[in-house]
Design an enzyme around this catalytic site. Structure first.
Site, mmCIF file in Angstrom:
data_model
loop_
_atom_site.group_PDB
_atom_site.id
_atom_site.type_symbol
_atom_site.label_atom_id
_atom_site.label_comp_id
_atom_site.label_asym_id
_atom_site.label_seq_id
_atom_site.Cartn_x
_atom_site.Cartn_y
_atom_site.Cartn_z
ATOM 1 N N ARG A 255 -9.639 -6.304 4.131
ATOM 2 C CA ARG A 255 -9.204 -6.287 2.980
ATOM 3 C C ARG A 255 -8.997 -7.892 2.588
ATOM 4 O O ARG A 255 -9.353 -8.688 3.542
ATOM 5 C CB ARG A 255 -7.746 -5.755 2.923
ATOM 6 C CG ARG A 255 -7.394 -4.190 2.995
ATOM 7 C CD ARG A 255 -8.094 -3.372 1.933
ATOM 8 N NE ARG A 255 -7.917 -2.084 2.359
ATOM 9 C CZ ARG A 255 -8.787 -1.317 2.539
ATOM 10 N NH1 ARG A 255 -10.035 -1.713 2.805
ATOM 11 N NH2 ARG A 255 -8.650 0.199 2.681
ATOM 12 N N ASP B 265 1.473 -3.167 7.736
ATOM 13 C CA ASP B 265 0.079 -3.755 8.323
ATOM 14 C C ASP B 265 -0.338 -5.142 7.573
ATOM 15 O O ASP B 265 -0.583 -5.968 8.382
ATOM 16 C CB ASP B 265 -0.878 -2.730 8.023
ATOM 17 C CG ASP B 265 -1.053 -2.174 6.368
ATOM 18 O OD1 ASP B 265 0.237 -2.752 5.501
ATOM 19 O OD2 ASP B 265 -1.824 -1.437 6.102
ATOM 20 N N ASN C 53 9.404 -0.434 13.820
ATOM 21 C CA ASN C 53 9.322 0.175 15.135
ATOM 22 C C ASN C 53 7.939 0.368 15.700
ATOM 23 O O ASN C 53 7.638 0.602 16.972
ATOM 24 C CB ASN C 53 9.946 1.549 15.239
ATOM 25 C CG ASN C 53 11.582 1.233 15.114
ATOM 26 O OD1 ASN C 53 12.053 0.216 15.450
ATOM 27 N ND2 ASN C 53 12.304 2.200 14.577
ATOM 28 N N ARG C 54 6.793 0.337 14.631
ATOM 29 C CA ARG C 54 5.485 0.768 14.943
ATOM 30 C C ARG C 54 5.088 -0.450 15.718
ATOM 31 O O ARG C 54 4.218 -0.320 16.662
ATOM 32 C CB ARG C 54 4.626 0.579 13.625
ATOM 33 C CG ARG C 54 4.688 1.916 12.966
ATOM 34 C CD ARG C 54 3.615 2.007 11.844
ATOM 35 N NE ARG C 54 3.626 3.299 11.300
ATOM 36 C CZ ARG C 54 2.765 3.622 10.168
ATOM 37 N NH1 ARG C 54 1.719 2.684 10.012
ATOM 38 N NH2 ARG C 54 2.979 4.717 9.544
ATOM 39 N N ASP D 210 -4.158 4.821 12.924
ATOM 40 C CA ASP D 210 -3.516 5.948 12.378
ATOM 41 C C ASP D 210 -4.240 7.287 12.607
ATOM 42 O O ASP D 210 -5.388 7.478 13.156
ATOM 43 C CB ASP D 210 -3.478 5.753 11.105
ATOM 44 C CG ASP D 210 -2.457 4.917 10.335
ATOM 45 O OD1 ASP D 210 -1.953 4.241 10.872
ATOM 46 O OD2 ASP D 210 -2.650 4.618 9.057
ATOM 47 N N LEU E 174 9.850 1.612 9.692
ATOM 48 C CA LEU E 174 8.539 1.258 10.036
ATOM 49 C C LEU E 174 8.145 -0.051 10.973
ATOM 50 O O LEU E 174 7.157 0.124 11.823
ATOM 51 C CB LEU E 174 8.029 0.967 8.617
ATOM 52 C CG LEU E 174 7.252 1.998 7.788
ATOM 53 C CD1 LEU E 174 6.816 1.560 6.390
ATOM 54 C CD2 LEU E 174 6.407 3.241 8.630
ATOM 55 N N HIS F 43 -3.475 1.306 -1.783
ATOM 56 C CA HIS F 43 -2.774 1.378 -2.795
ATOM 57 C C HIS F 43 -2.391 0.000 -3.188
ATOM 58 O O HIS F 43 -1.416 -0.668 -2.957
ATOM 59 C CB HIS F 43 -1.342 2.254 -2.544
ATOM 60 C CG HIS F 43 -1.394 3.356 -1.885
ATOM 61 N ND1 HIS F 43 -1.905 4.438 -2.773
ATOM 62 C CD2 HIS F 43 -1.373 3.698 -0.589
ATOM 63 C CE1 HIS F 43 -1.903 5.598 -2.002
ATOM 64 N NE2 HIS F 43 -1.535 5.310 -0.483
ATOM 65 N N ASP G 94 14.672 5.618 11.945
ATOM 66 C CA ASP G 94 13.523 5.861 11.206
ATOM 67 C C ASP G 94 13.221 4.342 10.267
ATOM 68 O O ASP G 94 13.650 4.102 9.299
ATOM 69 C CB ASP G 94 13.848 6.976 9.963
ATOM 70 C CG ASP G 94 12.549 7.225 9.156
ATOM 71 O OD1 ASP G 94 11.255 6.482 9.338
ATOM 72 O OD2 ASP G 94 12.771 7.829 7.964
#
Length: 343
Positions: free
Chosen positions: A214, A280, A167-168, A184, A165, A307, A163
């Site tokens: 952004r 990201d 790995n995305r 997503d 991230l 966020h 688990d």
């Protein structure tokens, strides 16, 4: 009557007796000769004005070409599609759907993107828990039934043993496309908008091309220490500039999967693993660091929530780990003129 005619003859004879060079030239040029100098001058004036207008038009034309090319270079934009990118062997794009135990959203996303004509394959990034066989069979049936083309997209789950991230952005085996569309499971981009963004990416395949812009800017805290702030959609709207497009809805070249996994500093990998956030932003910094160019925002969807507080920390921590600020700001956005009322 004869006297009158004789008198007129005498007057003509008397006049002809006086030599006049002007009259002699007039006699040899004909009845319209007295008007010819004025007519010639008028023609020359018209021709001169036409030449000036023609030269002015040519100057304006070349100036527009030059300015357009300069703007294109600043945007990382090349309106000519490179044959190496748009060749049949590399045509289309692979949709990489990021999901997290949200099967209802996943079904909707797979059904939608399978219907897009440019989708060559659909890969689902999933957590370590394997999906049920019934879910896999259901999604495969959806891909086959929803595809509008004779060539049906490949469908596959990319399972991960741990688990993490990071790995995305693991490299994907057996890819047939250079273009990756990372999205997503809760983001649906209309197919015509998605295919338009793909043509934009084809013109600049080393750049990230996405729908969620952004920004960042340098600020000074109360303690007088300068730091970078992360700005969401409303900051982009207010400031009119951006420096990132988020990978939750963006195209990028497959080579960045290898760069992210094998070349990016391990300290950033560890940070993402520990914080479980900002993967990201890490990808945006990676691409900017590799290209030295800004991303390209295609207007389609852009008001997704973020966020900012936690991401302020991520941004500053990443910059300190990189040792430099690679992000490049821009105010250019791309729209599809076919669907805009204002050209």
């Amino acid at each position: 009557m004869a006297a009158i005619i004789g008198a007129r003859d005498n007057i003509s004879a008397g006049d002809s007796g006086l030599y006049s060079p002007a009259k002699e030239k007039a006699a040899t040029r004909g009845v319209y000769s007295s008007r010819s100098p004025l007519l010639l001058r008028r023609i020359r004036q018209l021709l001169g004005a036409a030449k000036v207008k023609l030269l002015l038009a040519l100057c304006i034309f070349f100036a527009v070409i030059f300015i357009s090319s300069r703007i294109g270079s600043l945007m990382g934009w090349n309106p000519h599609y490179p044959s190496s990118v748009s060749s049949p062997s590399r045509g289309g794009y692979t949709v990489l759907i990021n999901t997290w135990k949200r099967n209802s959203l996943l079904r909707q996303a797979v059904a939608h993107y399978a219907s897009c004509s440019g989708a060559d394959a659909i890969h689902v990034w999933s957590e370590s828990d394997p999906p049920s066989n019934s879910l896999i069979d259901y999604l495969r049936d959806i891909v086959f039934s929803k595809s509008q083309t004779a060539h049906k997209p490949n469908f596959r789950f990319d399972l991960n043993e741990e688990d993490n991230l990071n790995n995305r952005f693991k490299p994907i085996e057996d890819l047939r496309t250079d273009a990756i569309f990372s999205v997503d499971d809760d983001v649906i981009v209309p197919c015509y908008t998605l295919n338009f963004a793909f043509t934009v990416w084809q013109s600049s395949p080393s750049t990230m091309v996405g729908f969620v812009p952004r920004m960042h800017w340098l600020d000074v805290g109360k303690d007088g220490v300068a730091y970078y702030k992360y700005g969401g959609w409303w900051s982009v709207w207010w400031m009119g500039t951006y420096s990132m497009v988020l990978s939750k809805a963006a195209f990028f070249h497959r080579k960045y999967l290898d760069l992210y996994t094998f070349k990016m500093p391990l300290s950033i990998h560890d940070y993402v693993t520990r914080e479980r956030n900002c993967v990201d932003i890490a990808m945006s910094l990676l691409v900017a660091n590799a290209t030295g160019a800004p991303p390209i925002w295609v207007r389609g969807i852009s008001s997704l929530k973020g966020h900012s507080n936690r991401r302020n920390k991520c941004l500053n921590d990443f910059i300190s780990l990189y040792g430099t600020m690679p992000l490049v700001s821009t105010n250019a956005k791309v729209v599809d003129a076919r669907h805009e009322w204002f050209w």
